[in-house]
Each structure stands twice: as structure tokens, then as C-alpha cells.
Design an enzyme around this catalytic site. Structure first.
Site, mmCIF file in Angstrom:
data_model
loop_
_atom_site.group_PDB
_atom_site.id
_atom_site.type_symbol
_atom_site.label_atom_id
_atom_site.label_comp_id
_atom_site.label_asym_id
_atom_site.label_seq_id
_atom_site.Cartn_x
_atom_site.Cartn_y
_atom_site.Cartn_z
ATOM 1 N N CYS A 279 0.743 -1.146 0.007
ATOM 2 C CA CYS A 279 0.015 0.025 -0.269
ATOM 3 C C CYS A 279 0.790 1.121 0.151
ATOM 4 O O CYS A 279 0.708 2.037 -1.223
ATOM 5 C CB CYS A 279 -1.069 -0.148 1.050
ATOM 6 S SG CYS A 279 -2.372 -1.318 1.206
HETATM 7 C C1 UDX Z 1 -1.461 0.372 5.475
HETATM 8 C C2 UDX Z 1 -2.318 0.962 6.171
HETATM 9 O O1 UDX Z 1 -1.801 1.288 7.561
HETATM 10 C C3 UDX Z 1 -3.749 0.595 5.988
HETATM 11 O O2 UDX Z 1 -4.578 1.475 6.591
HETATM 12 C C4 UDX Z 1 -3.851 0.757 4.441
HETATM 13 O O3 UDX Z 1 -5.174 0.181 4.307
HETATM 14 C C5 UDX Z 1 -2.967 -0.262 3.822
HETATM 15 O O4 UDX Z 1 -1.682 0.261 3.956
HETATM 16 P P1 UDX Z 1 -0.063 -1.942 5.648
HETATM 17 O O5 UDX Z 1 0.573 -1.779 4.575
HETATM 18 O O6 UDX Z 1 -0.694 -3.587 5.873
HETATM 19 O O7 UDX Z 1 -1.513 -1.176 6.106
HETATM 20 O O8 UDX Z 1 0.921 -1.920 6.949
HETATM 21 P P2 UDX Z 1 1.233 -0.903 8.287
HETATM 22 O O9 UDX Z 1 1.170 -1.651 9.328
HETATM 23 O O10 UDX Z 1 0.569 0.321 8.088
HETATM 24 O O11 UDX Z 1 2.920 -0.620 7.925
HETATM 25 C C6 UDX Z 1 3.199 -0.154 6.744
HETATM 26 C C7 UDX Z 1 4.787 -0.253 6.504
HETATM 27 O O12 UDX Z 1 5.572 0.789 7.343
HETATM 28 C C8 UDX Z 1 5.489 -1.518 6.964
HETATM 29 O O13 UDX Z 1 6.629 -1.913 6.078
HETATM 30 C C9 UDX Z 1 5.963 -1.129 8.518
HETATM 31 O O14 UDX Z 1 7.192 -1.870 8.790
HETATM 32 C C10 UDX Z 1 6.428 0.257 7.961
HETATM 33 N N1 UDX Z 1 6.326 1.269 9.151
HETATM 34 C C11 UDX Z 1 5.356 1.391 10.162
HETATM 35 C C12 UDX Z 1 7.786 1.714 9.817
HETATM 36 O O15 UDX Z 1 8.734 1.797 8.940
HETATM 37 N N2 UDX Z 1 7.699 2.464 10.829
HETATM 38 C C13 UDX Z 1 6.832 2.706 11.742
HETATM 39 O O16 UDX Z 1 6.825 3.270 12.576
HETATM 40 C C14 UDX Z 1 5.470 2.081 11.140
#
Ligand code: UDX
Length: 443
Positions: A279
Site C-alpha cells: 500500500c
Molecule cells: C497500510 C495502512 O496502515 C492501512 O490502513 C492501509 O489500508 C494499507 O496500508 P499495511 O501496508 O498493511 O497497511 O501496513 P502498516 O502496518 O501500516 O505498515 C506499513 C509499513 O510501514 C511497513 O513496512 C512497516 O514496517 C512500516 N512502518 C510502520 C515503519 O517503517 N515505521 C513505523 O513506525 C511504522
């Protein structure tokens, strides 16, 4: 309500199963016969927590899968389009959405009763009204707003907790071309009486989805930029910086009883080796491309992407602080999925990290509780030695790179040899818990 869901990817299947669990008679449509059979036998084709349970609760009762789209559209009053919109070249590829709309339209030509078509796939603002609606009108020979309704209902499902997110939504966004469409869409979510609902037009609904993901991705890259400067300056630990920032009442409000709310949002102000997944990277790039098309450059989001692309390299810079030469160095990469709780490796920071280490001749070992199989398609056994357990993965390693914050990695302090360097890409382990520690945002 009788509903149909076109596309049984993680969004379509989770939405279909959850809506069935809320009492709707649901048909999930997919062209893939084997997948349809698998779903009908109650087996989830993807790894997603809670999905096997909700499938076994609903399949053969409120839920069924089928390849026959015509029959499904004729026998339901609302259809969700939940097909993929992969990023291709410099924009999202709408071919699956177009195809689904055309197929639905051809059935609507023969359907007498009112039907509502709702786009659930993530599409750039304007797509539902400017692409989907005209295709439906053309292929059905009927008029939107008169014979059928058109709407947009974005998903906010995090991989790994998509079922829980669907059943306990933060909000529901309904974009409809008119009141009649919105009325039917509201019926779809009538089992969520306590959830805030935003009712709007389709274009705004589409924009809400991109803005939400754009904001979260921006916060991650912002935190990572601060982390990199903190590390360069020396004597600063970015986790302490961010703790100090989180305590702003606007980020973590204090209730009347004196308790502080620690919102999940502050998690996105934690530094790390970058975001991945299906996403954030795709949505941010798609919004940038959309801005370009309309001559409204998205400079901030361009920087978000640029910072994120550089972040995996920070892990290698930390490694080089200890080892000048990576050739022959035994390096263990822990965590291959883009985040914990999923076997999805799309845009995982582990990929560029493994590539670079391989290029420089490091001897690679990798471990992930669930994503090993997926990573083998990119790095086979001759490139990477995969282990089935954490202790085997770190045994004899010169350096261990923690890429994904899987809970089982909290065991590392007990398992690491005194000479092994831990490079913590998620600041998951306390810096004093192991003898040789490096972390993003710390020098
Ligand atoms: C995201 C959105 O949260 C969700 O609402 C949307 O519909 C789809 O995209 P998702 O991609 O499943 O969901 O994961 P998420 O838990 O949000 O993490 C996304 C990425 O950010 C991951 O690679 C995670 O490791 C990274 N991340 C998250 C960071 O690098 N740092 C952080 O502090 C938090």
C-alpha cells in the site's frame, strides 16, 4: 442483503468473509477456479490472522465463492469491485478494474432491478466517476443514477490484521453519486452502528484513502530523516527524541483522570529501515503521478519516497562501521516480510539489503517465521541459506540484521554470541541488552 464481491485477493476475501459474518448473503467471484474451490472448501488462500476462522464460520452458510459473475450480479443488489490496482510504469494499472466494470455492466444490461456497484479497490481520485461509471453505462446501455448506483468505499485494512480491522473499523467512508446509492451502501454497514461514517462523493472517498496512507508514510520518512541526522550528530538516541515528541498533548492527550492516551499514531514516529508493503509505496507513488498529471507537483511526497528508498542502505552503513570488507562475512538477515504478521515480501526493505549484501559477497543466512517461501522466489538456496529457527539463523554469525519486528526476535539477547554485531533496523532490542549493538538513529 445479497451482495457480490469481485476479486478474492486479501481485500476482497476479507471483506466478503467479514460481511458474510455480519449476516449478508455473500458471493465472492474470481476467475481462478482453483482458488474458488479452495475457498469453498474453507481453506484461506493467503496467510491472514483470523481468516481461517471466519471462513469456516461462514463458508457454505452465508458465504460462497464462484466463477460465475453473471449469476452473482443477477442475484445480488450490490457488488464490490475488489480487484488489484498494481502500480505500473508511472501510474496505477486500472485494467482489472475496467474489466470488472465491463463484465458487471454487460450483466446489468439484462437486469431489471436496481443494482449498486461499489469500487473498493484503491483508485486515484476521479476513477470511479470518470472511468468506472462510463464503462458501466456503455456496457449496460443504461443510465447511472437512474437504473443503477455507483459508489466508492475505500478499505483501511492492514495486512496481518485485516480481519480485525474490518470488524472493528476506525471509520467507514462511503462515497456515492447520489442519495439512493448512499442509502444502499449504508445498509451494507448497518451492523456497525457505533462506527463513525463519512458520507461523501466518490472522488472525496478516493482522496481520503490516499491522504491517510500519504500521511502515515510521511510520518515514517520524517522520523527516519530525524533518526539519520541524530545518528550523524552523535550522542543522540532518536528513540528518546521521539519519546519527548510523543508527549505533546496533541499527540498523546491527557484525560481528565490524569491518564495519558498513547495513540497508535506515535508508532509511526518510530525510526526504522523503511516502509514497504502493497500500500504505502504504491499509493504514495500513485498520488505523486496523479499530481504530475494535473500539474500540481507533490514535492513533500516525492521526498518521502526518496528518503524511504535510501533507508535500507543505512543498515549497510552501520554494518560497515564494524567490517570494512563484506566479502566472506557471515551475515544473518532476520525478517523478510515487509512487517510482522504477514508473509508478504512486497517492497520489503529486506530485498535491497539482501541484493547489496549478495553483490558484495557476504555469506547470507536468513530467517523469517512465515515469509521464507516467498523470498526463495527472489533468492534461491544457492544465494541464501534459509533456516527454520532463530537460534540456527544467528549461530556463528558475524553480524545479524534485524529487518522485521517479529515478536520472537525479542529472544535475541539470549541467543547472540558476544562477538556478533546486532544491527537493529526496528529499534526492537534495548541497546544495552547485547554486547555489540547498532541501531537506526543511534551512533
Ligand atoms: C497500510 C495502512 O496502515 C492501512 O490502513 C492501509 O489500508 C494499507 O496500508 P499495511 O501496508 O498493511 O497497511 O501496513 P502498516 O502496518 O501500516 O505498515 C506499513 C509499513 O510501514 C511497513 O513496512 C512497516 O514496517 C512500516 N512502518 C510502520 C515503519 O517503517 N515505521 C513505523 O513506525 C511504522
Amino acid at each position: 442483503m445479497n451482495i457480490s464481491v469481485v476479486g478474492t485477493g486479501y481485500v476482497g476475501l476479507v471483506s466478503g468473509a467479514c460481511l458474510a459474518s455480519k449476516g449478508h448473503e455473500t458471493i465472492c467471484i474470481d476467475v481462478d477456479k482453483a482458488k474458488v474451490e479452495q475457498i469453498n472448501s474453507g481453506v484461506a488462500p493467503i496467510y491472514e490472522e483470523g481468516l481461517p476462522e471466519i471462513l469456516s464460520e461462514t463458508i457454505g452458510k452465508k458465504l460462497r465463492a464462484d466463477t460465475n459473475l453473471r449469476e452473482a450480479i443477477l442475484n445480488t443488489e450490490l457488488s464490490l469491485i475488489a480487484v488489484g490496482t498494481p502500480y505500473k510504469g508511472d501510474q496505477i494499472d486500472l485494467s482489472y478494474v475496467r474489466q470488472a466494470a465491463a463484465e458487471i455492466g454487460r450483466v446489468l444490461a439484462d437486469k431489471d432491478s436496481y443494482h449498486v456497484v461499489v469500487v473498493k479497490s484503491t483508485v486515484v481520485p476521479g476513477t470511479t466517476e470518470d472511468v468506472v461509471l462510463p464503462i458501466l453505462e456503455e456496457t449496460s446501455g443504461k443510465k447511472a443514477g437512474q437504473h443503477f448506483g455507483v459508489g466508492m468505499n475505500p478499505e483501511f485494512l492492514r495486512e496481518g490484521c485485516a480481519v480485525a480491522d474490518f470488524l472493528n473499523p476506525d471509520r467507514i467512508v462511503l462515497g456515492g453519486i447520489d442519495e439512493r446509492t448512499l442509502g444502499v451502501m449504508k445498509k451494507l454497514y448497518q451492523a456497525f452502528p457505533d462506527t463513525d461514517i463519512v458520507t461523501t462523493n466518490p472522488k472525496t472517498a478516493e482522496m481520503i484513502k490516499y491522504t491517510a496512507n500519504g500521511l502515515l508514510a510521511t510520518m515514517i520518512s520524517f522520523s527516519n530523516e530525524i533518526a539519520n541526522l541524530s545518528a550523524k550528530l552523535g550522542g543522540i538516541d532518536v528513540t528518546e527524541v521521539m519519546r519527548g515528541v510523543h508527549l505533546d498533548k496533541r499527540l498523546s492527550p491527557i484525560l481528565d483522570n490524569g491518564c495519558r492516551i498513547i495513540p497508535g499514531l506515535t508508532q509511526y514516529l518510530a525510526a526504522g529501515c523503511g516502509f514497504g508493503g502493497s500500500c504505502f509505496p504504491k499509493d504514495v507513488r500513485a498520488l505523486i503521478a496523479h499530481g504530475k498529471k494535473y500539474e500540481e507537483p507533490m514535492s513533500l511526497l516525492e521526498a518521502v519516497v526518496k528518503i524511504n528508498a535510501q533507508q535500507p542502505n543505512r543498515m549497510l552503513e552501520l554494518l560497515r562501521k564494524h567490517f570494512r570488507e563484506l566479502r566472506g562475512l557471515k551475515v544473518s538477515v532476520l525478517g523478510l516480510a515487509f512487517k510482522p504478521g504477514t508473509n508478504d515480501i512486497r517492497e520489503s526493505p529486506a530485498i535491497p539489503i539482501l541484493h547489496q549484501l549478495q553483490k558484495e559477497g557476504a555469506v547470507l543466512t536468513a530467517f523469517d517465521p512465515v515469509a521464507e517461501h516467498e523470498m526463495r522466489h527472489l533468492f534461491n538456496d544457492s544465494a541464501v541459506r534459509y533456516t527454520r529457527s532463530l537460534d540456527k539463523a544467528v549461530e556463528g554469525a558475524d553480524a545479524v540484521l534485524l529487518i522485521t519486528n517479529w515478536p520472537e526476535f525479542s529472544e535475541l539477547p539470549r541467543l547472540l554470541a558476544s562477538n556478533t554485531v546486532l544491527i537493529d533496523g526496528r529499534r526492537a532490542i534495548s541497546k544495552d541488552a547485547v554486547p555489540r549493538y547498532e541501531g537506526i538513529g543511534l551512533s
